[in-house]
Design an enzyme around this catalytic site. Structure first.
Site, PDB file in Angstrom:
ATOM      1  N   SER A  36       3.227  -8.555 -60.367  1.00 49.35           N
ATOM      2  CA  SER A  36       2.942  -8.341 -61.863  1.00 49.35           C
ATOM      3  C   SER A  36       1.435  -8.264 -61.935  1.00 49.35           C
ATOM      4  O   SER A  36       0.610  -8.831 -61.254  1.00 49.35           O
ATOM      5  CB  SER A  36       3.338  -9.606 -62.452  1.00 49.35           C
ATOM      6  OG  SER A  36       2.668 -10.598 -62.267  1.00 49.35           O
ATOM      7  N   ASP A  37       0.672  -7.549 -62.900  1.00 48.76           N
ATOM      8  CA  ASP A  37      -0.350  -7.727 -63.334  1.00 48.76           C
ATOM      9  C   ASP A  37      -0.704  -9.161 -63.860  1.00 48.76           C
ATOM     10  O   ASP A  37       0.288 -10.004 -64.074  1.00 48.76           O
ATOM     11  CB  ASP A  37      -0.831  -6.916 -64.349  1.00 48.76           C
ATOM     12  CG  ASP A  37      -2.469  -6.515 -64.338  1.00 48.76           C
ATOM     13  OD1 ASP A  37      -3.034  -7.107 -63.704  1.00 48.76           O
ATOM     14  OD2 ASP A  37      -3.077  -5.840 -64.965  1.00 48.76           O
ATOM     15  N   CYS A  38      -1.736  -9.732 -63.675  1.00 47.12           N
ATOM     16  CA  CYS A  38      -1.962 -11.174 -63.942  1.00 47.12           C
ATOM     17  C   CYS A  38      -1.704 -11.745 -65.108  1.00 47.12           C
ATOM     18  O   CYS A  38      -2.041 -11.488 -66.181  1.00 47.12           O
ATOM     19  CB  CYS A  38      -3.540 -11.679 -63.473  1.00 47.12           C
ATOM     20  SG  CYS A  38      -3.919 -11.049 -61.805  1.00 47.12           S
ATOM     21  N   CYS A  83       3.097  -3.876 -61.596  1.00 44.96           N
ATOM     22  CA  CYS A  83       3.489  -3.479 -62.956  1.00 44.96           C
ATOM     23  C   CYS A  83       2.391  -3.767 -63.959  1.00 44.96           C
ATOM     24  O   CYS A  83       1.823  -4.784 -63.699  1.00 44.96           O
ATOM     25  CB  CYS A  83       4.935  -3.967 -63.321  1.00 44.96           C
ATOM     26  SG  CYS A  83       5.132  -5.689 -63.046  1.00 44.96           S
ATOM     27  N   SER A 108       1.394 -11.425 -66.417  1.00 43.38           N
ATOM     28  CA  SER A 108       2.175 -10.499 -67.286  1.00 43.38           C
ATOM     29  C   SER A 108       3.486 -10.959 -67.730  1.00 43.38           C
ATOM     30  O   SER A 108       3.923 -10.948 -68.797  1.00 43.38           O
ATOM     31  CB  SER A 108       2.577  -9.193 -66.388  1.00 43.38           C
ATOM     32  OG  SER A 108       1.393  -8.464 -66.382  1.00 43.38           O
TER      33      SER A 108
END
Length: 773
Positions: A280-282, A247, A284
């Protein structure tokens, strides 16, 4: 991050792929009887049962420390630490290996099989590196966002502006990475490496005029979400059987994507049936707590993410705050357990819990399987296929026998690292454009013209112009690099940076010979000025062509390779971005607000080059051999009376099983050279007052075919009626429109062949759901 820091310490050995001494990179070591007898090590059990057994043995503290990318492992159970974050966008990003061209130019040849072969090669090198402790098994690639705005800094990571093309790329690259057998193990079970489709969803802004991805709220209509932003992710899961989805940072209609239960649990896992984990994107979670204050506390933030369906956090928040969130009863421990089960199942499918990898399927791979001659040849082939001939007044190809003085000019004329784009490791080698040209003309001279692509001053232009005046041939290589377009940096205009345009104009005006303009960039540039300069005999777009880009460029320029690439996006004029805010996520044109629309599917303005444009040293002609004239559709329920007066039929009421037809196309090579031809099949829907916002045209098929000079080949393109010929209404529902539809073969610039056909319901009960010709 521990493993990434460790890899940096090993850089001195990376060039030779010497193994780095590290902790054991697998669990269930059969030589450790105290741990190898646990049920989670028993390969005769199901992955689910093994994962549940492992999770049941963990304390809450141990659980939360394994919800993050830098997972601590569980030493008392013989499970070592594991770094989940690895990248493989166009080559393994942490080590020396084969590095292909960025995926945008790779898409220009519309090569479904090439994408699969690249994925297969990258995953083989990834396994080889894993076996010597240089990489992991879980790769957060590919990027399958649709390249909707030409200014986007991450457009270079994607295969263009068309959802159908991006979907085909996603499925084939994921399969190439993940499949254990060529025969097709895409439906599950064992994984070669784990792939991840990102960034979900409607992510098309990084940093533009003070708006960044962390704070951006993408306002997206249901119609645009369904027919533009979501299809590649849906294809990733349903057809590619990807084992992870990431995401994104942004919000969609007010809700952070990593905290949206409808998007995560509802769509990815519920509707599409993801067999894998959601990451998750880093940072997020940290972003939506700290940057936009979406929750009151960090514990609220992690609870929201976990309950929404997030299973893995790139970052530290789940590790730092989940224990307190559970104790504060903000999230149940069973939700944490389920997240870990999804994560561990993927590692089990990879063989991480099967003991020493040297005894497993890919255990024989090692340094000798990296940068092989076959892998590097594939990289060169991909680069050549990716080059697009934009203009040619007959100057190309050049003849080395007729050149006495060749000069290479431009800030990218001797580029190396520029060619491998972003998310790049250490390539097997570099061949710059200058080096490639020198293999044909040994006495090539070189003038940069600009000290960098920013070209902030004119100090080097005079020397370049002087060199051009005495040359009979000039190869001028201009464009962009990561200082202009990259992650966290969007462009604000479409022109060449700094004084590059001045360099092009003055060099072109100064020479008495031929000028070949080479544009090296991931995104389109307004080069309309160059098209008007009569001394420019040909224009090539090469994208970021990878480690062997110089050889590919030279082989095309001198005719040892006949170009066949097509641009995978629209080349807009500068005026487009002057009037269209990057933050406006609408796809459809709106005359009331003077919004011209986005991408070839909806754009109503003028373009410099249309989607699908591309020339060859041969001339090809397309013709339709066979295509249905009528398509009969059957309903799944007896609703004929209620919808007989409706032209727009809801897709959920249609029997779509096997509702496909074959379009057989003939391609003749009328030129004197053998060549490859990309067949593009577009569809223009029937008009209907019931559904507004239908696309101008839409790509529904493509094939790449080699045709010998003077010969004709036939190609069959299979069209899925429900997937390819449906439109989306304002509520996000797919409809099939009855009436007259049109198939168009070929791009606008090559002349299109049209075929009309009717879609209708059966006239009577005996009129079965068939396709007639």
């Amino acid at each position: 991050m521990k493993n990434h820091i460790f890899l940096l310490h090993c850089l001195s050995s990376l060039l030779l792929l010497i193994p780095c001494a590290s902790q054991r990179n697998y669990a269930c070591n059969k030589r450790e009887s105290t741990t190898s007898q646990f049920p989670f090590c028993n390969t005769s059990l199901s992955y689910v049962d093994r994962a549940k057994d492992l999770v049941s043995r963990l304390t809450l503290q141990e659980k939360v420390q394994n919800l993050v990318n830098d997972a601590t492992g569980i030493s008392r159970l013989g499970v070592p630490p594991y770094q989940w974050w690895s990248e493989a966008l166009h080559g393994v990003a942490v080590s020396r290996g084969t590095h292909f061209n960025a995926t945008v130019p790779g898409a220009t040849s519309f090569p479904a099989t090439l994408w699969y072969m690249i994925g297969k090669t990258v995953s083989t090198e990834a396994r080889a590196m894993y076996n010597v402790g240089l990489s992991g098994l879980t790769y957060w690639s590919p990027n399958v966002n649709v390249f909707c705005d030409p200014r986007w800094g991450r457009g270079q990571e994607t295969p263009g502006e068309d959802p159908f093309v991006v979907s085909k790329y996603a499925v084939n690259y994921v399969r190439g990475l993940q499949e254990v057998d060529e025969g097709g193990n895409s439906t599950g079970d064992k994984l070669k490496v784990s792939s991840c489709c990102k960034h979900y969803t409607a992510y098309d802004v990084d940093k533009w005029k003070g708006v960044d991805r962390f704070h951006f709220d993408a306002k997206v209509t249901k119609q645009d979400l369904e027919d533009t932003y979501q299809p590649p992710f849906k294809s990733c899961v349903e057809e590619g059987h990807v084992s992870s989805v990431m995401c994104s940072y942004n919000r969609v209609n007010g809700i952070p994507t990593c905290a949206d239960p409808d998007l995560l649990q509802g769509v990815i896992r519920g509707q599409w049936g993801l067999d894998g984990y959601i990451v998750s994107d880093c940072d997020s979670i940290k972003v939506y707590y700290g940057a936009i204050n979406y929750t009151a506390t960090p514990e609220d933030a992690v609870a929201l993410a976990l309950k929404a369906g997030l299973n893995m956090n790139c970052g530290t928040y789940l590790g730092d705050y989940t224990e307190n969130a559970v104790k504060q009863k903000k999230v149940d421990e069973s939700v944490v357990d389920q997240a870990l089960i999804y994560n561990y199942i993927v590692l089990m499918r990879l063989g991480f819990f099967d003991g020493d990898p040297k005894s497993l399927t890919f255990g024989n791979l090692g340094p000798s399987d990296v940068c092989t001659s076959d892998n590097q040849q594939l990289a060169l082939d991909a680069a050549k296929q990716g080059i697009v001939l934009l203009n040619n007044n007959g100057a190309l190809p050049l003849s080395k026998n007729n050149i006495k003085n060749l000069v290479a000019i431009g800030p990218n004329a001797n580029a190396t690292e520029v060619m491998i784009s972003n998310y790049a490791g250490i390539p097997c080698r570099f061949v710059s454009p200058l080096q490639g040209l020198q293999k044909y003309i040994s006495t090539v001279s070189y003038e940069p013209g600009c000290s960098s692509v920013n070209c902030g001053n004119e100090s080097l232009i005079e020397a370049a112009v002087k060199a051009a005046t005495i040359a009979d041939t000039v190869v001028l290589v201009v464009g962009l690099d990561q200082s202009i377009e990259e992650e966290s940096l969007d462009r604000e205009n479409l022109t060449l940076p700094g004084f590059q345009q001045k360099l092009v104009v003055e060099v072109a005006n100064a020479t008495n010979g031929t000028v070949i303009l080479v544009v090296m960039s991931a995104s389109p540039i307004d080069i309309s000025f160059a098209k008007k300069l009569t001394s420019i005999g040909g224009i090539l777009w090469v994208g970021y062509p990878g480690q062997d880009g110089g050889d590919a460029i030279a082989q095309v320029i001198f005719g040892d390779y006949n170009p066949g690439g097509r641009t995978p996006f629209t080349w807009y004029p500068q005026a487009y971005v002057d009037e269209v805010p990057m933050t406006d996520m609408n796809m459809r044109a709106n005359t009331t607000s003077n919004f011209p629309g986005r991408t070839y599917r909806f754009y109503t303005g003028n373009s410099i080059y249309e989607f699908g444009h591309g020339l060859s040293y041969s001339t090809f002609s397309n013709f339709i051999i066979s295509c249905p004239s009528t398509i009969l559709i059957q309903l799944t329920t007896n609703l004929s009376n209620t919808i007989s007066n409706s032209q727009a039929i809801d897709l959920s009421t249609i029997n779509c099983n096997n509702l496909t037809f074959d379009l057989v196309i003939g391609v003749r090579n009328n030129g004197t050279r053998d060549g490859t031809h990309v067949i593009l099949v577009f569809w223009k829907p029937a008009s209907s007052a019931e559904v507004s916002g239908a696309p101008n045209v839409e790509l529904v098929g493509f094939e790449r075919v080699e045709v010998k000079s003077g010969k004709t080949e036939s190609v069959t393109v299979k069209v899925d009626v429900c997937k390819g010929l449906s439109v989306v209404d304002s509520e996000g529902k797919r409809k099939l429109i009855t009436g007259e539809h049109t198939i168009l073969v070929g791009s606008l610039s090559e002349g299109q062949v049209r075929h009309h056909f009717n879609v209708r319901l059966p006239a009577e009960s005996g009129d079965k759901g068939i396709v007639s010709t």
